[in-house]
Design an enzyme around this catalytic site. Structure first.
Site, PDB file in Angstrom:
ATOM      1  N   ASN A   1      11.396   1.775   2.471  1.00 34.66           N
ATOM      2  CA  ASN A   1      10.282   2.267   2.762  1.00 34.66           C
ATOM      3  C   ASN A   1      10.296   2.626   3.977  1.00 34.66           C
ATOM      4  O   ASN A   1      11.619   3.308   4.214  1.00 34.66           O
ATOM      5  CB  ASN A   1      10.251   0.743   3.268  1.00 34.66           C
ATOM      6  CG  ASN A   1       8.580   0.612   3.700  1.00 34.66           C
ATOM      7  OD1 ASN A   1       7.818   0.678   2.851  1.00 34.66           O
ATOM      8  ND2 ASN A   1       8.342   0.360   5.177  1.00 34.66           N
TER       9      ASN A   1
ATOM     10  N   CYS B   1     -26.214  -7.634  -9.427  1.00 31.29           N
ATOM     11  CA  CYS B   1     -26.638  -8.343 -10.746  1.00 31.29           C
ATOM     12  C   CYS B   1     -27.827  -8.528 -11.368  1.00 31.29           C
ATOM     13  O   CYS B   1     -28.720  -8.146 -10.777  1.00 31.29           O
ATOM     14  CB  CYS B   1     -26.118 -10.118 -10.738  1.00 31.29           C
ATOM     15  SG  CYS B   1     -25.718 -10.446 -12.066  1.00 31.29           S
TER      16      CYS B   1
ATOM     17  N   CYS C   1     -29.928 -11.208 -12.238  1.00 34.47           N
ATOM     18  CA  CYS C   1     -30.243 -12.299 -12.120  1.00 34.47           C
ATOM     19  C   CYS C   1     -30.172 -11.831 -10.176  1.00 34.47           C
ATOM     20  O   CYS C   1     -31.174 -13.135 -10.077  1.00 34.47           O
ATOM     21  CB  CYS C   1     -28.502 -13.358 -11.810  1.00 34.47           C
ATOM     22  SG  CYS C   1     -27.650 -13.308 -10.481  1.00 34.47           S
TER      23      CYS C   1
ATOM     24  N   PHE D   1      -2.509   0.954   5.048  1.00 35.39           N
ATOM     25  CA  PHE D   1      -3.117   0.777   6.583  1.00 35.39           C
ATOM     26  C   PHE D   1      -2.747   0.912   8.052  1.00 35.39           C
ATOM     27  O   PHE D   1      -3.158   1.723   8.555  1.00 35.39           O
ATOM     28  CB  PHE D   1      -2.779  -0.912   6.936  1.00 35.39           C
ATOM     29  CG  PHE D   1      -4.026  -1.410   6.163  1.00 35.39           C
ATOM     30  CD1 PHE D   1      -5.081  -0.790   4.919  1.00 35.39           C
ATOM     31  CD2 PHE D   1      -4.825  -2.796   5.515  1.00 35.39           C
ATOM     32  CE1 PHE D   1      -6.374  -0.888   5.172  1.00 35.39           C
ATOM     33  CE2 PHE D   1      -5.956  -3.427   5.239  1.00 35.39           C
ATOM     34  CZ  PHE D   1      -6.810  -2.535   4.525  1.00 35.39           C
TER      35      PHE D   1
ATOM     36  N   ALA E   1       0.637  -0.973   0.201  1.00 34.51           N
ATOM     37  CA  ALA E   1      -0.262   0.133   0.304  1.00 34.51           C
ATOM     38  C   ALA E   1       0.725   0.753  -0.053  1.00 34.51           C
ATOM     39  O   ALA E   1       0.892   2.240  -0.351  1.00 34.51           O
ATOM     40  CB  ALA E   1      -0.677  -0.070   1.172  1.00 34.51           C
TER      41      ALA E   1
ATOM     42  N   HIS F   1      -3.636  -9.784  -4.353  1.00 35.13           N
ATOM     43  CA  HIS F   1      -4.925  -9.658  -3.152  1.00 35.13           C
ATOM     44  C   HIS F   1      -6.476  -9.419  -4.517  1.00 35.13           C
ATOM     45  O   HIS F   1      -7.226  -8.683  -4.099  1.00 35.13           O
ATOM     46  CB  HIS F   1      -4.808  -8.365  -2.305  1.00 35.13           C
ATOM     47  CG  HIS F   1      -3.872  -8.661  -1.051  1.00 35.13           C
ATOM     48  ND1 HIS F   1      -3.089  -8.162  -0.416  1.00 35.13           N
ATOM     49  CD2 HIS F   1      -3.424  -9.982  -1.374  1.00 35.13           C
ATOM     50  CE1 HIS F   1      -2.485  -9.099   0.145  1.00 35.13           C
ATOM     51  NE2 HIS F   1      -2.382 -10.551   0.383  1.00 35.13           N
TER      52      HIS F   1
ATOM     53  N   ILE G   1       9.084   5.670  -1.745  1.00 30.55           N
ATOM     54  CA  ILE G   1       9.545   5.597  -2.923  1.00 30.55           C
ATOM     55  C   ILE G   1       9.525   6.064  -4.086  1.00 30.55           C
ATOM     56  O   ILE G   1      10.131   6.053  -4.717  1.00 30.55           O
ATOM     57  CB  ILE G   1       8.756   3.805  -2.790  1.00 30.55           C
ATOM     58  CG1 ILE G   1       9.159   3.037  -3.342  1.00 30.55           C
ATOM     59  CG2 ILE G   1       7.734   4.283  -2.871  1.00 30.55           C
ATOM     60  CD1 ILE G   1       9.048   1.046  -3.442  1.00 30.55           C
TER      61      ILE G   1
HETATM   62  P1  NAD Z   1       0.949  -1.385   5.505  1.00 29.01           P
HETATM   63  O1  NAD Z   1      -0.269   0.169   5.255  1.00 29.01           O
HETATM   64  O2  NAD Z   1       0.772  -2.495   6.312  1.00 29.01           O
HETATM   65  O3  NAD Z   1       2.322  -0.960   5.447  1.00 29.01           O
HETATM   66  C1  NAD Z   1       2.495   0.252   5.069  1.00 29.01           C
HETATM   67  C2  NAD Z   1       3.685   0.761   4.905  1.00 29.01           C
HETATM   68  O4  NAD Z   1       4.382   1.137   3.421  1.00 29.01           O
HETATM   69  C3  NAD Z   1       4.035   0.943   6.042  1.00 29.01           C
HETATM   70  O5  NAD Z   1       5.702   0.557   5.975  1.00 29.01           O
HETATM   71  C4  NAD Z   1       4.467   2.775   5.651  1.00 29.01           C
HETATM   72  O6  NAD Z   1       5.590   3.526   6.040  1.00 29.01           O
HETATM   73  C5  NAD Z   1       5.067   2.302   4.436  1.00 29.01           C
HETATM   74  N1  NAD Z   1       4.856   3.788   3.224  1.00 29.01           N
HETATM   75  C6  NAD Z   1       4.009   4.192   2.985  1.00 29.01           C
HETATM   76  N2  NAD Z   1       3.692   5.399   2.480  1.00 29.01           N
HETATM   77  C7  NAD Z   1       5.531   5.536   1.765  1.00 29.01           C
HETATM   78  C8  NAD Z   1       5.593   6.046   0.437  1.00 29.01           C
HETATM   79  N3  NAD Z   1       6.057   7.029   0.403  1.00 29.01           N
HETATM   80  N4  NAD Z   1       6.954   5.529   0.643  1.00 29.01           N
HETATM   81  C9  NAD Z   1       7.944   3.817   1.085  1.00 29.01           C
HETATM   82  N5  NAD Z   1       7.018   3.297   2.151  1.00 29.01           N
HETATM   83  C10 NAD Z   1       5.643   3.956   2.309  1.00 29.01           C
HETATM   84  O7  NAD Z   1       0.354  -1.739   3.374  1.00 29.01           O
HETATM   85  P2  NAD Z   1       0.948  -3.401   3.723  1.00 29.01           P
HETATM   86  O8  NAD Z   1       1.818  -4.016   3.800  1.00 29.01           O
HETATM   87  O9  NAD Z   1       0.681  -3.444   1.856  1.00 29.01           O
HETATM   88  O10 NAD Z   1      -0.360  -4.114   3.604  1.00 29.01           O
HETATM   89  C11 NAD Z   1      -1.573  -4.121   3.897  1.00 29.01           C
HETATM   90  C12 NAD Z   1      -2.922  -4.408   2.805  1.00 29.01           C
HETATM   91  O11 NAD Z   1      -3.603  -3.438   2.201  1.00 29.01           O
HETATM   92  C13 NAD Z   1      -2.255  -5.045   2.027  1.00 29.01           C
HETATM   93  O12 NAD Z   1      -2.932  -6.434   2.075  1.00 29.01           O
HETATM   94  C14 NAD Z   1      -2.934  -4.753   0.604  1.00 29.01           C
HETATM   95  O13 NAD Z   1      -3.796  -5.567  -0.059  1.00 29.01           O
HETATM   96  C15 NAD Z   1      -4.274  -3.289   1.281  1.00 29.01           C
HETATM   97  N6  NAD Z   1      -4.107  -2.687   1.028  1.00 29.01           N
HETATM   98  C16 NAD Z   1      -3.975  -1.753  -0.590  1.00 29.01           C
HETATM   99  C17 NAD Z   1      -4.370  -0.354  -0.720  1.00 29.01           C
HETATM  100  C18 NAD Z   1      -3.822   0.154  -2.129  1.00 29.01           C
HETATM  101  O14 NAD Z   1      -4.217  -1.539  -3.227  1.00 29.01           O
HETATM  102  N7  NAD Z   1      -3.391   1.093  -2.150  1.00 29.01           N
HETATM  103  C19 NAD Z   1      -4.708   0.473   0.106  1.00 29.01           C
HETATM  104  C20 NAD Z   1      -4.800   0.185   1.042  1.00 29.01           C
HETATM  105  C21 NAD Z   1      -4.425  -0.842   1.971  1.00 29.01           C
END
Ligand code: NAD
Length: 241
Positions: free
Chosen positions: A216, A153, A155, A38, A27, A124, A234
């Protein structure tokens, strides 16, 4: 050259010497596109809801409180207007240059594909695909966004996003292709993930190549010994390559 510039130079060297790097992300890759993650300060876990996000995003909750699920989902997960940021774009470029063989993502937002990445393994699933739970017919995502209540849907069946909810298994085909890509990789770049969500986070253990790079904000929840770690955003780090 300050330490940061020095680390960017090392990162550049590692990446340029790679022939089949794999990116494993989460995320945090999309926060610079305006989608909350999250676990960050302003992430969804810090916001106040009647239920914690992992409860709302569970299979049981979807079945038993479908309307409330969709309320949260439309509000927080359906970010259809978000645009790729520099991280997505640089990863797409590295694939086009023959350096990166796959993006393995926990994200469901489709931003890697929007940026032009071709081999994206969505552990996911994706908010962009939706199906009827009764007859299996696809259902347009825009209708979910524009509608209210529980999307149904023609249906009469309830529509479900093609997103892996808590308590649901990952797609075996996607899992197999992800394991293969990581096993065959010469460099593993991990970014924007807390590595807290299993089984996805466990996939990085299949890497047997030379270099593990982690980009990260803050260290992820895994042993960082032997890892080249850059603590930063990132999008900013990758765009400096
Ligand atoms: P997480 O929220 O647990 O962790 C995110 C990590 O990224 C943290 O360590 C944070 O410090 C770091 N972070 C945040 N912004 C950053 C940046 N700009 N550059 C570098 N690092 C950064 O997320 P996760 O590990 O992906 O797990 C959470 C679950 O949430 C996943 O299964 C995902 O599917 C889901 N999710 C997805 C989305 C999306 O699709 N964009 C959004 C929210 C949650």
């Amino acid at each position: 050259m300050d330490i940061r510039a020095d680390r960017i130079a090392t990162l550049r060297k590692i990446i340029q010497n790679s022939k089949r790097a794999v990116f494993f992300g989460g995320a945090g890759v999309s926060t610079e596109s305006g989608i909350p993650d999250f676990r960050s300060e302003d992430g969804l876990y810090r916001q106040k809801y009647k239920y914690p996000p992992e409860t709302i995003l569970s299979h049981t909750f979807f079945c038993e409180h479908t309307a409330e699920f969709y309320e949260f989902y439309r509000d927080k997960m359906l970010c259809l207007d978000a645009q790729p940021n520099a991280a997505h774009r640089v990863l797409a470029r590295l694939e086009a240059e023959g350096i990166l063989s796959a993006v393995v993502t926990q994200n469901i937002d489709g931003l890697h594909q929007k940026a032009g990445s071709k081999n994206v393994l969505e552990l996911h699933g994706s908010v962009w695909r939706n199906f009827c739970t009764q007859c299996g017919m696809p259902y347009p995502v825009q209708r979910i966004r524009k509608g209210t209540g529980v999307p149904r849907c023609a249906c009469g069946g309830v529509v479900k996003p093609d997103v892996v909810l808590y308590e649901e298994p990952l797609d075996q085909g996607v899992l197999d292709r992800s394991v293969r890509a990581i096993r065959e990789a010469d460099t593993l770049i991990i970014g924007g993930t807390s590595l807290n969500v299993y089984p996805a986070a466990g996939l990085v253990e299949f890497f047997g190549g030379d270099n593990v790079v982690v980009i990260n904000r803050g260290a992820p929840a895994k042993d960082m010994r032997g890892v080249f770690f850059i603590d930063g955003k990132i999008g900013e780090v990758l765009s400096a390559l």
